[in-house]
Design a protein around this motif. Sequence first.
Motif, mmCIF file in Angstrom:
data_model
loop_
_atom_site.group_PDB
_atom_site.id
_atom_site.type_symbol
_atom_site.label_atom_id
_atom_site.label_comp_id
_atom_site.label_asym_id
_atom_site.label_seq_id
_atom_site.Cartn_x
_atom_site.Cartn_y
_atom_site.Cartn_z
ATOM 1 N N PHE A 1 6.772 -16.289 -44.895
ATOM 2 C CA PHE A 1 7.991 -17.049 -45.165
ATOM 3 C C PHE A 1 9.071 -16.435 -44.280
ATOM 4 O O PHE A 1 9.490 -15.289 -44.492
ATOM 5 C CB PHE A 1 8.327 -16.889 -46.642
ATOM 6 C CG PHE A 1 9.501 -17.683 -47.150
ATOM 7 C CD1 PHE A 1 9.322 -18.938 -47.713
ATOM 8 C CD2 PHE A 1 10.781 -17.147 -47.137
ATOM 9 C CE1 PHE A 1 10.401 -19.649 -48.233
ATOM 10 C CE2 PHE A 1 11.854 -17.844 -47.649
ATOM 11 C CZ PHE A 1 11.667 -19.103 -48.197
ATOM 12 N N VAL A 2 9.497 -17.166 -43.275
ATOM 13 C CA VAL A 2 10.351 -16.599 -42.234
ATOM 14 C C VAL A 2 11.794 -17.054 -42.409
ATOM 15 O O VAL A 2 12.078 -18.250 -42.450
ATOM 16 C CB VAL A 2 9.864 -17.001 -40.830
ATOM 17 C CG1 VAL A 2 10.660 -16.263 -39.759
ATOM 18 C CG2 VAL A 2 8.384 -16.711 -40.683
ATOM 19 N N ILE A 3 12.701 -16.089 -42.473
ATOM 20 C CA ILE A 3 14.126 -16.388 -42.665
ATOM 21 C C ILE A 3 14.851 -16.288 -41.325
ATOM 22 O O ILE A 3 14.831 -15.248 -40.678
ATOM 23 C CB ILE A 3 14.746 -15.431 -43.686
ATOM 24 C CG1 ILE A 3 14.029 -15.570 -45.027
ATOM 25 C CG2 ILE A 3 16.241 -15.700 -43.834
ATOM 26 C CD1 ILE A 3 14.407 -14.513 -46.033
ATOM 27 N N HIS A 4 15.506 -17.367 -40.934
ATOM 28 C CA HIS A 4 16.310 -17.431 -39.714
ATOM 29 C C HIS A 4 17.773 -17.714 -40.089
ATOM 30 O O HIS A 4 18.066 -18.081 -41.223
ATOM 31 C CB HIS A 4 15.863 -18.584 -38.815
ATOM 32 C CG HIS A 4 14.422 -18.615 -38.443
ATOM 33 N ND1 HIS A 4 13.930 -18.013 -37.320
ATOM 34 C CD2 HIS A 4 13.361 -19.211 -39.051
ATOM 35 C CE1 HIS A 4 12.627 -18.230 -37.228
ATOM 36 N NE2 HIS A 4 12.263 -18.949 -38.278
ATOM 37 N N LEU B 1 19.130 -24.789 -44.761
ATOM 38 C CA LEU B 1 19.850 -24.474 -45.999
ATOM 39 C C LEU B 1 21.272 -24.067 -45.669
ATOM 40 O O LEU B 1 21.491 -23.102 -44.923
ATOM 41 C CB LEU B 1 19.125 -23.330 -46.724
ATOM 42 C CG LEU B 1 19.818 -22.676 -47.912
ATOM 43 C CD1 LEU B 1 20.062 -23.675 -49.030
ATOM 44 C CD2 LEU B 1 18.990 -21.495 -48.401
ATOM 45 N N ASN B 2 22.255 -24.796 -46.201
ATOM 46 C CA ASN B 2 23.635 -24.418 -45.901
ATOM 47 C C ASN B 2 24.222 -23.500 -46.975
ATOM 48 O O ASN B 2 23.562 -23.168 -47.964
ATOM 49 C CB ASN B 2 24.510 -25.650 -45.626
ATOM 50 C CG ASN B 2 24.807 -26.477 -46.872
ATOM 51 O OD1 ASN B 2 24.672 -26.038 -48.015
ATOM 52 N ND2 ASN B 2 25.226 -27.722 -46.654
ATOM 53 N N ARG B 3 25.450 -23.103 -46.780
ATOM 54 C CA ARG B 3 26.077 -22.092 -47.630
ATOM 55 C C ARG B 3 26.494 -22.643 -48.985
ATOM 56 O O ARG B 3 26.817 -21.898 -49.899
ATOM 57 C CB ARG B 3 27.269 -21.477 -46.889
ATOM 58 C CG ARG B 3 26.876 -20.921 -45.523
ATOM 59 C CD ARG B 3 28.051 -20.394 -44.737
ATOM 60 N NE ARG B 3 28.500 -19.123 -45.240
ATOM 61 C CZ ARG B 3 27.959 -17.941 -44.896
ATOM 62 N NH1 ARG B 3 26.910 -17.888 -44.092
ATOM 63 N NH2 ARG B 3 28.455 -16.824 -45.380
ATOM 64 N N ASN C 1 18.992 -20.798 -42.149
ATOM 65 C CA ASN C 1 20.172 -20.673 -42.998
ATOM 66 C C ASN C 1 21.438 -20.828 -42.160
ATOM 67 O O ASN C 1 21.598 -20.156 -41.130
ATOM 68 C CB ASN C 1 20.191 -19.296 -43.662
ATOM 69 C CG ASN C 1 19.089 -19.148 -44.677
ATOM 70 O OD1 ASN C 1 19.275 -19.446 -45.850
ATOM 71 N ND2 ASN C 1 17.927 -18.688 -44.232
ATOM 72 N N VAL C 2 22.324 -21.705 -42.596
ATOM 73 C CA VAL C 2 23.567 -21.910 -41.857
ATOM 74 C C VAL C 2 24.412 -20.648 -41.899
ATOM 75 O O VAL C 2 24.740 -20.125 -42.973
ATOM 76 C CB VAL C 2 24.353 -23.097 -42.436
ATOM 77 C CG1 VAL C 2 25.756 -23.163 -41.830
ATOM 78 C CG2 VAL C 2 23.605 -24.399 -42.180
ATOM 79 N N ASP D 1 20.424 -17.734 -53.839
ATOM 80 C CA ASP D 1 19.765 -18.325 -55.006
ATOM 81 C C ASP D 1 18.812 -19.443 -54.591
ATOM 82 O O ASP D 1 17.682 -19.530 -55.084
ATOM 83 C CB ASP D 1 20.802 -18.876 -55.987
ATOM 84 C CG ASP D 1 21.523 -17.786 -56.769
ATOM 85 O OD1 ASP D 1 20.977 -16.668 -56.880
ATOM 86 O OD2 ASP D 1 22.638 -18.061 -57.271
ATOM 87 N N ARG D 2 19.260 -20.293 -53.673
ATOM 88 C CA ARG D 2 18.412 -21.398 -53.234
ATOM 89 C C ARG D 2 17.253 -20.875 -52.381
ATOM 90 O O ARG D 2 16.126 -21.395 -52.469
ATOM 91 C CB ARG D 2 19.246 -22.411 -52.458
ATOM 92 C CG ARG D 2 18.557 -23.720 -52.279
ATOM 93 C CD ARG D 2 18.342 -24.478 -53.593
ATOM 94 N NE ARG D 2 19.507 -25.225 -54.016
ATOM 95 C CZ ARG D 2 20.053 -25.131 -55.228
ATOM 96 N NH1 ARG D 2 19.542 -24.314 -56.130
ATOM 97 N NH2 ARG D 2 21.106 -25.861 -55.559
ATOM 98 N N LEU D 3 17.502 -19.855 -51.590
ATOM 99 C CA LEU D 3 16.445 -19.262 -50.773
ATOM 100 C C LEU D 3 15.352 -18.659 -51.659
ATOM 101 O O LEU D 3 14.155 -18.806 -51.377
ATOM 102 C CB LEU D 3 17.046 -18.193 -49.859
ATOM 103 C CG LEU D 3 16.153 -17.618 -48.753
ATOM 104 C CD1 LEU D 3 15.720 -18.708 -47.777
ATOM 105 C CD2 LEU D 3 16.902 -16.505 -48.010
ATOM 106 N N ALA D 4 15.758 -18.011 -52.746
ATOM 107 C CA ALA D 4 14.787 -17.461 -53.686
ATOM 108 C C ALA D 4 13.950 -18.568 -54.313
ATOM 109 O O ALA D 4 12.731 -18.412 -54.510
ATOM 110 C CB ALA D 4 15.504 -16.651 -54.770
ATOM 111 N N LEU D 5 14.578 -19.695 -54.608
ATOM 112 C CA LEU D 5 13.844 -20.818 -55.193
ATOM 113 C C LEU D 5 12.830 -21.379 -54.191
ATOM 114 O O LEU D 5 11.682 -21.674 -54.546
ATOM 115 C CB LEU D 5 14.821 -21.909 -55.630
ATOM 116 C CG LEU D 5 14.213 -23.168 -56.248
ATOM 117 C CD1 LEU D 5 13.335 -22.833 -57.450
ATOM 118 C CD2 LEU D 5 15.326 -24.140 -56.656
#
Length: 279
Positions: free
Chosen positions: A121-124, A165-167, A203-204, A229-233
């Motif tokens: 699961f890659v976070i950018h 995913l925005n802020r 992520n924005v 919170d949304r990223l965790a979901l």
Amino acid sequence: MRYLLPLSILILAGATGELSAATFGKCKFNTETMAFAGSPGEQASCLLRKVKILGNVDATPAQLPSNLAGFIGQPVTISKPKLRQALSGQGLTEAGLGGSLDAPLSRGNTNNPQAPMARYFVIHDTSSPNFGNVAQFPADIDTSNQVNRLDGFKSPSNAKAHIFLNRRGEIYVGHDFGVPWRATKLEQQIGTLSRGMFLHIENVQPRRKHPSQPDGNAPTPGFSTTQYDRLALLYLMASMRAQTGLVIDQGLSDGHDDPQNFSLEDFDAALGRLLASVS
């Protein structure tokens, strides 16, 4: 927008003729095992090393916080009905979070049925919009339409990531998590057999000019509480489809610097809150 080597790869975890067995990157992705070196926890520690400005990455492995340490690589025991109830209570849908909980994730080698299911699961971050030479970011970056609009990332078939995913916590699904996609230089180096092993979350995050880079300065904190919170979901949704806690990546450096100012502790706290609410 930039695409590093996996930032925060949460472990979700056939070869092609183009490569014999080989390893790639500082965390040693092996094309025969289709995984990085070590146990799931060791992989996450390597991949989650802090990403600094101008693409510098900590030399030492990250210390996994408690919630992630107990989740990565372990069977996911959360009840689907309970999670679905929680989603309904927030007005959310499975389709709007990367796809059905009953559907499998993508598989490597462009969904080859013999290849393993997605493991990472890659976070950018988007590194945009760019505020240029302003002395400081506007106070409303977590809420403003200018920063948080998602229109520019939309494409009917060629979005650059699975999720944007925005802020404010709003999401655009570029591709279902069942669609094999590549978005990092590491995957390009490995070749088509890696396509489908990684899930990509953009992520924005706005930027300002840095003396050495047009968009080198990111806000502090780097992301909003709602975003974590949304990223965790999203991470939990993907892990449930994988039936194991995925590995998170945040540290394979290819000269890019995203995600910048990502707080592993804040993400871990968001995951802890979520797990407590659906357990």
